[in-house]
Design a protein around this motif. Structure first.
Motif, PDB file in Angstrom:
ATOM      1  N   GLN A   1      42.330  65.448  25.159  1.00  0.00           N
ATOM      2  CA  GLN A   1      43.245  65.556  26.299  1.00  0.00           C
ATOM      3  C   GLN A   1      44.082  66.823  26.223  1.00  0.00           C
ATOM      4  OE1 GLN A   1      45.287  61.791  26.099  1.00  0.00           O
ATOM      5  NE2 GLN A   1      43.826  60.768  27.448  1.00  0.00           N
ATOM      6  N   ASP A   2      44.541  67.183  25.035  1.00  0.00           N
ATOM      7  CA  ASP A   2      45.291  68.431  24.886  1.00  0.00           C
ATOM      8  C   ASP A   2      44.382  69.643  25.037  1.00  0.00           C
ATOM      9  OD1 ASP A   2      47.658  67.158  24.595  1.00  0.00           O
ATOM     10  OD2 ASP A   2      47.934  67.623  22.469  1.00  0.00           O
ATOM     11  N   LEU A   3      43.132  69.485  24.619  1.00  0.00           N
ATOM     12  CA  LEU A   3      42.176  70.578  24.724  1.00  0.00           C
ATOM     13  C   LEU A   3      41.856  70.884  26.189  1.00  0.00           C
ATOM     14  CD1 LEU A   3      40.823  71.824  22.110  1.00  0.00           C
ATOM     15  CD2 LEU A   3      38.719  70.785  22.889  1.00  0.00           C
ATOM     16  N   MET A   4      41.838  69.823  27.017  1.00  0.00           N
ATOM     17  CA  MET A   4      41.431  69.976  28.413  1.00  0.00           C
ATOM     18  C   MET A   4      42.604  69.812  29.370  1.00  0.00           C
ATOM     19  SD  MET A   4      37.696  68.131  28.202  1.00  0.00           S
ATOM     20  CE  MET A   4      36.924  69.266  29.332  1.00  0.00           C
ATOM     21  N   HIS A   5      43.792  69.719  28.847  1.00  0.00           N
ATOM     22  CA  HIS A   5      45.040  69.768  29.584  1.00  0.00           C
ATOM     23  C   HIS A   5      45.084  68.792  30.764  1.00  0.00           C
ATOM     24  CE1 HIS A   5      46.272  73.051  27.060  1.00  0.00           C
ATOM     25  NE2 HIS A   5      45.185  73.765  27.385  1.00  0.00           N
ATOM     26  N   SER A   6      44.933  69.319  31.989  1.00  0.00           N
ATOM     27  CA  SER A   6      45.177  68.509  33.186  1.00  0.00           C
ATOM     28  C   SER A   6      43.949  67.730  33.645  1.00  0.00           C
ATOM     29  CB  SER A   6      45.665  69.406  34.340  1.00  0.00           C
ATOM     30  OG  SER A   6      44.696  70.403  34.640  1.00  0.00           O
ATOM     31  N   ARG A   7      42.966  67.531  32.765  1.00  0.00           N
ATOM     32  CA  ARG A   7      41.760  66.794  33.157  1.00  0.00           C
ATOM     33  C   ARG A   7      41.548  65.605  32.216  1.00  0.00           C
ATOM     34  NH1 ARG A   7      41.587  71.724  34.423  1.00  0.00           N
ATOM     35  NH2 ARG A   7      40.948  72.599  32.445  1.00  0.00           N
ATOM     36  N   PRO A   8      42.419  64.601  32.300  1.00  0.00           N
ATOM     37  CA  PRO A   8      42.340  63.466  31.374  1.00  0.00           C
ATOM     38  C   PRO A   8      41.080  62.632  31.550  1.00  0.00           C
ATOM     39  CG  PRO A   8      43.942  63.018  33.109  1.00  0.00           C
ATOM     40  CD  PRO A   8      43.552  64.461  33.245  1.00  0.00           C
ATOM     41  N   GLY A   9      40.529  62.598  32.769  1.00  0.00           N
ATOM     42  CA  GLY A   9      39.300  61.835  32.983  1.00  0.00           C
ATOM     43  C   GLY A   9      38.126  62.461  32.257  1.00  0.00           C
ATOM     44  N   THR A  10      37.975  63.770  32.388  1.00  0.00           N
ATOM     45  CA  THR A  10      36.908  64.476  31.677  1.00  0.00           C
ATOM     46  C   THR A  10      37.118  64.393  30.171  1.00  0.00           C
ATOM     47  OG1 THR A  10      36.793  66.006  33.555  1.00  0.00           O
ATOM     48  CG2 THR A  10      35.661  66.655  31.537  1.00  0.00           C
ATOM     49  N   ALA A  11      38.384  64.485  29.741  1.00  0.00           N
ATOM     50  CA  ALA A  11      38.686  64.367  28.312  1.00  0.00           C
ATOM     51  C   ALA A  11      38.261  63.002  27.783  1.00  0.00           C
ATOM     52  CB  ALA A  11      40.178  64.583  28.072  1.00  0.00           C
ATOM     53  N   GLY A  12      38.483  61.956  28.565  1.00  0.00           N
ATOM     54  CA  GLY A  12      38.039  60.621  28.159  1.00  0.00           C
ATOM     55  C   GLY A  12      36.531  60.529  28.057  1.00  0.00           C
ATOM     56  N   ALA A  13      35.841  61.235  28.954  1.00  0.00           N
ATOM     57  CA  ALA A  13      34.378  61.231  28.919  1.00  0.00           C
ATOM     58  C   ALA A  13      33.839  61.937  27.686  1.00  0.00           C
ATOM     59  CB  ALA A  13      33.828  61.896  30.178  1.00  0.00           C
ATOM     60  N   MET A  14      34.634  62.799  27.074  1.00  0.00           N
ATOM     61  CA  MET A  14      34.189  63.491  25.863  1.00  0.00           C
ATOM     62  C   MET A  14      33.905  62.508  24.729  1.00  0.00           C
ATOM     63  SD  MET A  14      34.060  66.709  26.603  1.00  0.00           S
ATOM     64  CE  MET A  14      34.024  67.522  25.007  1.00  0.00           C
ATOM     65  N   LEU A  15      34.544  61.342  24.758  1.00  0.00           N
ATOM     66  CA  LEU A  15      34.279  60.334  23.728  1.00  0.00           C
ATOM     67  C   LEU A  15      32.830  59.865  23.779  1.00  0.00           C
ATOM     68  CD1 LEU A  15      37.534  58.196  23.992  1.00  0.00           C
ATOM     69  CD2 LEU A  15      36.938  59.843  22.209  1.00  0.00           C
ATOM     70  N   ALA A  16      32.280  59.750  25.000  1.00  0.00           N
ATOM     71  CA  ALA A  16      30.876  59.356  25.127  1.00  0.00           C
ATOM     72  C   ALA A  16      29.958  60.447  24.599  1.00  0.00           C
ATOM     73  CB  ALA A  16      30.554  59.033  26.583  1.00  0.00           C
ATOM     74  N   LEU A  17      30.283  61.703  24.890  1.00  0.00           N
ATOM     75  CA  LEU A  17      29.493  62.802  24.354  1.00  0.00           C
ATOM     76  C   LEU A  17      29.608  62.870  22.837  1.00  0.00           C
ATOM     77  CD1 LEU A  17      30.355  65.552  26.992  1.00  0.00           C
ATOM     78  CD2 LEU A  17      28.107  64.541  26.602  1.00  0.00           C
ATOM     79  N   GLN A  18      30.804  62.621  22.324  1.00  0.00           N
ATOM     80  CA  GLN A  18      30.994  62.610  20.875  1.00  0.00           C
ATOM     81  C   GLN A  18      30.148  61.528  20.219  1.00  0.00           C
ATOM     82  OE1 GLN A  18      35.115  62.654  19.188  1.00  0.00           O
ATOM     83  NE2 GLN A  18      34.431  60.802  18.102  1.00  0.00           N
ATOM     84  N   LYS A  19      30.094  60.348  20.860  1.00  0.00           N
ATOM     85  CA  LYS A  19      29.287  59.260  20.297  1.00  0.00           C
ATOM     86  C   LYS A  19      27.808  59.634  20.287  1.00  0.00           C
ATOM     87  CE  LYS A  19      28.392  54.315  20.403  1.00  0.00           C
ATOM     88  NZ  LYS A  19      26.955  54.472  20.188  1.00  0.00           N
ATOM     89  N   LEU A  20      27.362  60.335  21.333  1.00  0.00           N
ATOM     90  CA  LEU A  20      25.968  60.769  21.364  1.00  0.00           C
ATOM     91  C   LEU A  20      25.671  61.706  20.191  1.00  0.00           C
ATOM     92  CD1 LEU A  20      23.247  60.839  22.858  1.00  0.00           C
ATOM     93  CD2 LEU A  20      24.132  62.768  24.189  1.00  0.00           C
ATOM     94  N   VAL A  21      26.582  62.650  19.929  1.00  0.00           N
ATOM     95  CA  VAL A  21      26.418  63.553  18.788  1.00  0.00           C
ATOM     96  C   VAL A  21      26.404  62.760  17.485  1.00  0.00           C
ATOM     97  CG1 VAL A  21      27.496  65.427  17.487  1.00  0.00           C
ATOM     98  CG2 VAL A  21      27.449  65.522  19.978  1.00  0.00           C
TER      99      VAL A  21
END
Length: 399
Positions: free
Chosen positions: A332-352
């Motif tokens: 969320q801090d990395l992507m600042h004003s895009r909390p929805g996309t930041a939340g989606a990063m967890l799914a990408l992280q799980k894939l990795v």
């Protein structure tokens, strides 16, 4: 103000806490038993079930990323959350009313993975609803403890339930009740779009621009490093049942007890972590957590026959809290004003994490055994932690 006090006072945070309680009960009902039901009760072959898991992974990542970007574009987070919970409820009802191969594939391969996007949406809302000046890390750690608490409670419930000869298909009833509760809770209590007390700034990015942002080296590198750290948790869930099955003194009940103890220790550790995050950098906490957690991973094949193995859930709880709670606020801090996309990063992280864990398991079992797998997983996690410390070396400490 303490994180728990703030959660109690603010309706939006209270909603998230209750939703995570229900989500933990839902996950503990379904995921520990899906392979048993698919193969033993429904009759899917192991290769077909493996394809269902691949389909589920692809669907979860796709849904989380697309819905996260869409929420940041339009701000319609309440509708997205209702869509996710409704998908879960429909899938579970299919398994209750029409249990069979098609229902299982649709439920576990498509609808439940779509519903998994709710996790990121809840923490996107938490980011928006937490007042400025309050540590968002401490609030999110306290919120995450709700999920661990209900996960443990439901795991204990079904341990006794199955001992009393309740049919395993009944897990769809408890998961369905949790999903129904989520639908009602989100419909009645989620702030209506545009009517909240905080500003939900639109991203202004189309899908191509949003995907380009995710693929930026600054973000992509950290995604890979956090995925390497989290791979240790994936390997733990893979190894625990296999190692205990091979042990002459352990059985399936020991697996349930060990997993339950790990989840149980996460709750107080998450609450304690909420007091540390305002003083120590996230990357430092993640590195220390990884180092501690890998002790538990290494100990599994070594101490499985010893009474000392029961000390390891405490070690796992201490180390694992940083790994499960800090990445969301980090993104969320990395992507600042895009909390929805930041939340989606967890799914990408799980894939990795899944891909790295699968590679570690395949290589480790080919050249050695479960001890080798644990060593490779430890090396991955420690390399990820060291890399994260390096790329964040100029980051200032929290003030």
């Amino acid at each position: 103000m303490s994180a728990l006090t703030l959660i109690y006072r603010l309706p939006a945070l209270r909603l998230i806490f209750l939703a995570l309680l229900l989500l933990g009960a839902h996950n503990a009902s379904v995921y520990p038993y899906q392979s048993l039901i698919a193969i033993e009760r429904i009759g899917l072959s192991k290769p077909v079930f493996a394809l269902v898991l691949v389909l589920a992974s692809i669907t979860a990542v796709t849904a989380s990323v697309l819905l996260g970007i869409l929420g940041d574009q339009r701000g319609n987070r309440r509708r997205i959350a209702l869509l996710a919970t409704s998908a879960s409820l429909i899938g579970l009802l299919m398994m209750i009313v029409f249990p069979g191969k098609i229902s299982l594939i649709l439920c576990h391969g498509v609808l439940l993975p779509v519903a998994s996007s709710l996790y990121g949406q809840l923490f996107a809302l938490a980011r928006l609803a937490t007042p400025n000046g309050q540590s968002r890390d401490s609030v999110q750690a306290a919120l995450r403890s709700a999920m661990s608490l209900s996960f443990l409670a439901m795991l204990v419930f079904w341990t006794f339930g199955f001992a009393a000869d309740i049919d395993v298909m009944a897990i769809y009833l408890s998961a369905g009740l949790a999903s129904f509760g989520l639908v009602l809770l989100i419909y009645s209590s989620w702030p209506k779009d545009g009517a909240s007390d905080w500003a939900d700034q639109r991203s202004g990015l189309n899908f191509a621009q949003a995907f380009k942002e995710i693929a930026h080296p600054t973000i992509l590198m950290r995604l890979l490093l956090l995925g390497a750290i989290s791979a240790s948790g994936i390997l733990y869930m893979v190894l625990i049942s296999l190692i205990f099955e091979d042990s002459p003194v352990r059985d399936a009940s020991d697996v349930a007890l060990y997993v339950g103890l790990v989840a149980g220790w996460e709750v107080p550790c998450l609450l304690l972590l909420s007091r540390l995050v305002s003083r120590v950098r996230r990357s430092t906490l993640l590195a220390v957590g990884s180092a501690v957690y890998t002790l538990h991973l290494l100990a599994l094949p070594i101490l499985s026959d010893s009474a000392w193995i029961w000390v390891m859930p405490l070690i796992a709880g201490i180390g694992g809290t940083a790994i499960i709670s800090l990445p969301i606020s980090y993104y969320q801090d990395l992507m600042h004003s895009r909390p929805g996309t930041a939340g989606a990063m967890l799914a990408l992280q799980k894939l990795v994490s899944d891909m790295l864990a699968a590679a570690a398991f395949a290589i480790g079992t080919a050249v050695g055994g479960y001890e080798t797998v644990a060593i490779i997983g430890t090396a991955l996690a420690l390399l990820g932690a060291a890399g994260l410390l390096w790329v964040d070396r100029k980051q200032a400490r929290p003030t």
